[in-house]
Design an enzyme around this catalytic site. Structure first.
Site, PDB file in Angstrom:
ATOM      1  N   CYS A 137       0.796  -1.232   0.000  1.00 58.90           N
ATOM      2  CA  CYS A 137       0.000   0.000   0.000  1.00 58.90           C
ATOM      3  C   CYS A 137       0.827   1.281   0.000  1.00 58.90           C
ATOM      4  O   CYS A 137       0.292   2.360  -0.244  1.00 58.90           O
ATOM      5  CB  CYS A 137      -0.943   0.010   1.203  1.00 58.90           C
ATOM      6  SG  CYS A 137      -2.094  -1.372   1.206  1.00 58.90           S
ATOM      7  N   HIS A 392      -9.028   3.613  -2.213  1.00 61.00           N
ATOM      8  CA  HIS A 392      -7.632   3.212  -1.968  1.00 61.00           C
ATOM      9  C   HIS A 392      -7.135   2.314  -3.101  1.00 61.00           C
ATOM     10  O   HIS A 392      -7.081   1.093  -2.968  1.00 61.00           O
ATOM     11  CB  HIS A 392      -7.559   2.486  -0.626  1.00 61.00           C
ATOM     12  CG  HIS A 392      -6.206   1.964  -0.258  1.00 61.00           C
ATOM     13  ND1 HIS A 392      -5.025   2.497  -0.740  1.00 61.00           N
ATOM     14  CD2 HIS A 392      -5.838   0.925   0.567  1.00 61.00           C
ATOM     15  CE1 HIS A 392      -3.999   1.821  -0.236  1.00 61.00           C
ATOM     16  NE2 HIS A 392      -4.475   0.870   0.555  1.00 61.00           N
ATOM     17  N   CYS A 424      -0.325   2.246   6.515  1.00 59.63           N
ATOM     18  CA  CYS A 424       0.044   0.901   6.936  1.00 59.63           C
ATOM     19  C   CYS A 424       0.285   0.069   5.680  1.00 59.63           C
ATOM     20  O   CYS A 424      -0.116   0.444   4.576  1.00 59.63           O
ATOM     21  CB  CYS A 424      -1.039   0.276   7.806  1.00 59.63           C
ATOM     22  SG  CYS A 424      -2.672   0.162   7.020  1.00 59.63           S
ATOM     23  N   GLY A 426       0.430  -4.045   4.132  1.00 59.34           N
ATOM     24  CA  GLY A 426       0.152  -5.463   4.309  1.00 59.34           C
ATOM     25  C   GLY A 426       1.417  -6.258   4.580  1.00 59.34           C
ATOM     26  O   GLY A 426       2.492  -5.927   4.071  1.00 59.34           O
TER      27      GLY A 426
END
Length: 461
Positions: A137, A392, A424, A426
């Site tokens: 991300c 997103h 954040c 993954g």
């Protein structure tokens, strides 16, 4: 620092007694400043060597599979923002040293080819190279950081950091089998947890309530709707000409998309309270308090300040620092709470020095946790809404956030000097970067004022 120590040595040589009358060892020696990273806002390079952003743009962000980009090829999302950087700055595209594109879901070699194709659509010559980068991300922000680092290293003077994701074309999926060895390593096994389960873990472990999550989602939509209504996104959004295909008749309609299509202005807490949890029967993570699955792209043009000045280009922002950190994969959403302090410290700043934050709202649970953990003022965070409202598109989010942050800092002027972007990641990571408003500082004004004394180090207060 090495240059400073050398200057100290030269000075000390003048202070020592002459060798004809002095034979003992001197107790005077040069040393590095003990203030180190705790010194009040400091610079690590000359003014002209600053890495600056002269343009940052994005496409609208649209819902995957049912939004306005459902029939748009990924390379047709990236090309318009790359082209806009050149057209709006009148830069000769052959001067660009590299184009780095953050992207997550597509097969690596295919997406690399699509990005190269997009550069040609946008008018870049064959001499300009293109590569992709994938840190989940944070990929779009990582692309910007990679370009900034390359400019600082002297590899080239001008580069583009971009991001691209079509979650319509490339939905989230695992290909092939999983190595059975993973069962022997708990943290490795937690890398395979669905992101929604990590959200539930954060909510449960840190006591983030369903109501807090739903309220955060409502506020995200409210702010995004207000920003759209007041035209705040117009400077950052590049309209995209494309087509929409009627799924029933197959009829194609030519359209130009210029507005984010995931914002729900009328969303209320009572509406969201009716939604059922998605990942756990007794959980609190719902479709309403999670980020939207989206399509979009963004691009950022960076160069040395001296080059921007020579070309007479306005400076939108200054890239200061970047930090990527690792956290427990089972609660990957806490990443910003660790990454933000690391990036801010690297800039010689404190959290109170930061005027605006763009923190990706992957899930309301982790967004609320990070906000509360760092004690941040809600009025400084995602002032124009976040991923729960805008969406997103994984690889594009970092570049989108750079555009949103810097244009908002420009609007606020002298009341807004420093901004932070964070998300954040993954598998258990976090990333953050610190930016400074482009016109906030000149060559003779290198540091913020220390209020109560003239000491360089805040540790001495």
């Amino acid at each position: 620092m090495e240059k400073a120590i050398n200057r100290q040595r030269v000075l000390l040589d003048h202070l020592r007694p002459s060798s004809s009358i002095y034979t003992g060892d001197s107790s005077i020696s040069a040393s590095a400043c003990l203030a180190g990273d705790s010194a009040a806002y400091h610079r690590t390079s000359l003014f002209g060597d600053d890495v600056v952003i002269v343009a940052a743009h994005r496409t609208p962000i649209c819902k995957s599979k049912r939004g306005s980009f459902k029939d748009t090829y990924p390379d047709d999302l990236l090309a318009p923002v790359l082209k806009a950087l050149i057209e709006k700055t009148n830069l000769n595209p052959s001067e660009v040293g590299d184009i780095v594109v953050g992207t997550v879901l597509a097969p690596g070699s295919q997406r690399a080819s699509e990005c190269r194709m997009a550069a040609f659509y946008a008018g870049f010559p064959e001499t300009v190279p293109v590569r992709t980068v994938n840190r989940q991300c944070s990929s779009g922000l990582q692309a910007v950081a990679d370009v900034a680092a390359a400019i600082r290293a002297g590899f080239y003077d001008i580069g583009i950091g971009a991001g691209l994701e079509s979650m319509t074309a490339n939905p989230m999926a695992w290909e092939g089998s999983v190595n059975p060895k993973v069962k022997a390593f708990e943290q490795a096994q937690n890398c395979l947890l669905p992101m929604g389960i990590t959200s539930e873990n954060v909510a449960h472990r840190f006591g983030v309530t369903r109501q807090e999550q739903d309220q955060a989602a409502v506020e995200s939509h409210r702010r995004a709707a207000a920003a759209t209504a007041y035209g705040k996104f117009k400077d950052e959004i590049i309209p995209v000409p494309t087509k929409i295909v009627d799924p029933k008749t197959g009829e194609e309609k030519s359209v130009t998309i210029s507005v984010d299509d995931g914002i729900r202005p009328t969303t209320t807490v009572s509406d969201l309270a009716k939604l059922k949890p998605v990942f756990k029967k007794d959980g609190s993570t719902t479709a309403g308090n999670s980020s939207q699955v989206s399509d979009g792209a963004g691009a950022v043009l960076l160069m040395k300040r001296s080059v921007a000045s020579q070309k007479g280009l306005p400076i939108l922002g200054v890239f200061r620092t970047f930090a990527a950190v690792g956290v427990d994969p089972a609660i990957m959403g806490v990443g910003p709470a660790v990454a933000i302090p690391a990036a801010v410290k690297a800039a010689g700043l404190e959290l109170d020095d930061i005027d605006l934050f763009e923190i990706n709202e992957a899930f309301a649970s982790q967004f609320v946790y990070c906000r509360n953990k760092l004690g941040l003022d809600p009025e400084k965070i995602n002032v124009n809404g976040g991923a729960m409202a805008l969406g997103h598109p994984l690889g594009a989010t970092g570049a989108r956030c750079v555009a949103t942050l810097l244009h908002e800092m420009k609007r606020r002027g002298k009341d807004c000097r420093f901004g932070v972007i964070s998300m954040c990641i993954g598998t258990g990571m976090g990333a953050a970067a610190v930016f400074e408003r482009g016109d906030a500082v000149d060559e003779l004004c290198n540091a913020r004022q220390v209020g109560r004394n003239s000491l360089l180090s805040k540790d001495a207060r």
